[in-house]
Design an enzyme around this catalytic site. Structure first.
Site, PDB file in Angstrom:
ATOM      1  N   PHE A 126     -50.048  83.627 -37.002  1.00  0.00           N
ATOM      2  CA  PHE A 126     -48.630  83.326 -37.160  1.00  0.00           C
ATOM      3  C   PHE A 126     -48.230  82.257 -36.137  1.00  0.00           C
ATOM      4  CE2 PHE A 126     -44.066  84.232 -36.888  1.00  0.00           C
ATOM      5  CZ  PHE A 126     -43.756  84.360 -38.229  1.00  0.00           C
ATOM      6  N   ASP A 197     -51.215  91.581 -32.297  1.00  0.00           N
ATOM      7  CA  ASP A 197     -49.890  91.478 -32.891  1.00  0.00           C
ATOM      8  C   ASP A 197     -49.922  92.267 -34.199  1.00  0.00           C
ATOM      9  OD1 ASP A 197     -47.574  90.760 -34.247  1.00  0.00           O
ATOM     10  OD2 ASP A 197     -47.556  88.738 -33.396  1.00  0.00           O
ATOM     11  N   LYS A 223     -39.540  94.341 -39.866  1.00  0.00           N
ATOM     12  CA  LYS A 223     -40.372  94.208 -41.069  1.00  0.00           C
ATOM     13  C   LYS A 223     -40.586  95.597 -41.663  1.00  0.00           C
ATOM     14  CE  LYS A 223     -42.170  89.824 -39.564  1.00  0.00           C
ATOM     15  NZ  LYS A 223     -43.197  89.090 -38.818  1.00  0.00           N
ATOM     16  N   ARG A 371     -45.868  85.395 -51.803  1.00  0.00           N
ATOM     17  CA  ARG A 371     -46.273  86.553 -51.018  1.00  0.00           C
ATOM     18  C   ARG A 371     -45.483  87.781 -51.470  1.00  0.00           C
ATOM     19  NH1 ARG A 371     -45.641  86.703 -44.512  1.00  0.00           N
ATOM     20  NH2 ARG A 371     -43.461  86.630 -45.143  1.00  0.00           N
TER      21      ARG A 371
END
Ligand SMILES: *Cc1c(COP(=O)(O)O)cnc(C)c1O
Length: 412
Positions: A126, A197, A223, A371
């Site tokens: 990321f 992460d 999330k 996605r």
């Protein structure tokens, strides 16, 4: 003969986790496949926030730091997250954003390996993870090296110069899942520390940070933990490092005695030294309430359902979308796939916009990825069927090819 909708509905009817969906406020007519970017709102959040605004802030004012327990809210939320990520409650704290926690823990980790000058990460990580690592390297006089992304290539890059191996558990584009235990063990064998992460795995995968012998971890609150937009993030430090770890953002709330207002900084014992400044109480209390959605939920069962949903989705895509030019960008093997399925298509952005216009919400990642986040607490097997049918319909009618779908918005 492909899988029918009726067969998918039957899978929902025999799904032991189906009732968890009731714990969320999901809008009518929406199939939500973007919980990997922003989780939906758990049911108890609005009432909790109303109480916080009207009573705790409105009436209690400053007294609420003590009387309403605001000061302990990071600990309470952390204890809930600790169970979800397989850690002790004393090893997790909730604070700041993922990016900021990454900065704090990368510096802290590098300081535990003096004499080593490399921060090793994986290509395709990321972007914020890369940016932060580069900045930490510049400040501390280290170098960043990007290897991989395949695990064997990362292991081959581990040597006596590597201070910290910092990796994303799940590739945000492809959904490929890194073998946490294996890579952590390899880092340790090379004398390095491992920082993970887990932004894209916390809440959908039975992570087991302690069991994997991880040193440090960071993850996201908004999330799959459903904490709300901009919810505070979390940081994990393995108990064995608590005595020595020193993070660089030495704000007063990480002090051993914040209200002694001493002249010199003395870090709090244990994980509390990861704190920096005053937490965003409303976001934090929303996160705390949201985490109640995980009460009594078995993460192993969640993971199993997520794998089954992803396998079904891929099967349906194979059956229905073959001639439409989609490539599967995620691993077929669910053991090395996180909780998402990604498709590559040259018109990915417009196709996703057309899909969102139909109420099926996933997202787009540059350059060509559609996605779909598959959150097993509320996504249904029938949703996989309906999403596939909608994509097929959009392609058959050329529905994506309209000017309103073609130009990117500010947030993708
Ligand atoms: C979402 C995400 C982040 C987000 O960082 P913020 O600082 O909370 O915006 C960081 N790392 C990864 C891997 C992510 O998926």
């Amino acid at each position: 003969m492909g899988t029918t909708r009726q067969e998918c509905v039957a899978l929902d009817q025999s799904d032991g986790l189906a009732a968890l969906r009731q714990r969320f406020m999901l809008p009518e007519g929406v199939i939500y496949l973007d919980g990997n970017s922003l989780g939906p709102m758990p049911r108890q959040v609005p009432a909790r926030l109303r109480h916080v605004v009207e009573n705790e802030w409105g009436e209690g004012l400053i007294r609420s730091w003590n009387d309403a327990g605001w000061i302990d809210a990071p600990r309470r939320a952390a204890a809930r997250i600790a169970r979800i990520v397989g850690a002790g409650a004393d090893e997790v704290t909730v604070a700041d954003s993922t990016s900021v926690n990454l900065f704090k823990l990368l510096v802290a980790a590098a300081r535990l390996r003096p004499g080593r000058n490399v921060l090793l990460s994986a290509s395709g990580d990321f972007p914020t993870d890369r940016y932060i690592a580069d900045s930490v390297a510049e400040i501390l006089g280290l170098r960043t090296i990007c290897a991989g992304p395949e695990p064997d290539a990362i292991i081959a890059a581990l040597d006596e110069h590597v201070a910290v191996l910092a990796l994303c558990h799940v590739d945000y584009r492809t959904g490929r899942l890194n073998p946490m235990s294996r890579l952590t063990a390899a880092a340790h064998a090379a004398g390095a520390l491992a920082l993970w992460d887990v932004s894209h795995s916390a809440g959908v995968i039975d992570i087991g940070l302690d069991a994997a012998d991880v040193d440090f971890a960071v993850g996201c609150g908004y999330k799959y933990l459903n904490g709300g937009p901009g919810a505070p993030a979390f940081g994990y430090v393995a108990r064995r490092h608590h005595q020595l770890v020193r993070q660089p953002l030495t704000g007063w709330l990480g002090h051993a005695q914040p209200f002694a207002f001493a002249n010199d900084y003395v870090p709090a014992a244990g994980i509390d030294r990861l704190q920096c400044g005053t937490p965003p109480i409303m976001s934090l209390l929303a996160l705390e309430a949201a985490l109640e959605a995980f009460d009594g939920v078995d993460l192993t069962a969640l993971r199993r359902k997520s794998q089954a949903l992803g396998d079904l989705f891929i099967r349906l895509i194979d059956d229905e979308l073959g001639p439409c030019g989609f490539g599967l960008a995620s691993p077929r093997d669910s053991d090395v796939r996180g909780s998402q399925v990604s498709l590559a298509h040259p018109r990915a952005y417009a196709v996703m916009q057309a899909l969102i216009a139909r109420g099926i919400i996933g997202d787009f990642r540059a350059p060509d990825i559609l996605r779909f986040g598959i959150a097993p607490m509320y996504v249904r097997f029938a949703d996989m069927f309906d999403a596939t049918a909608a994509i097929a319909g959009i392609m058959a009618a050329g529905e994506w090819n309209q000017s309103r779908f073609l130009s990117p918005k500010a947030v993708t």
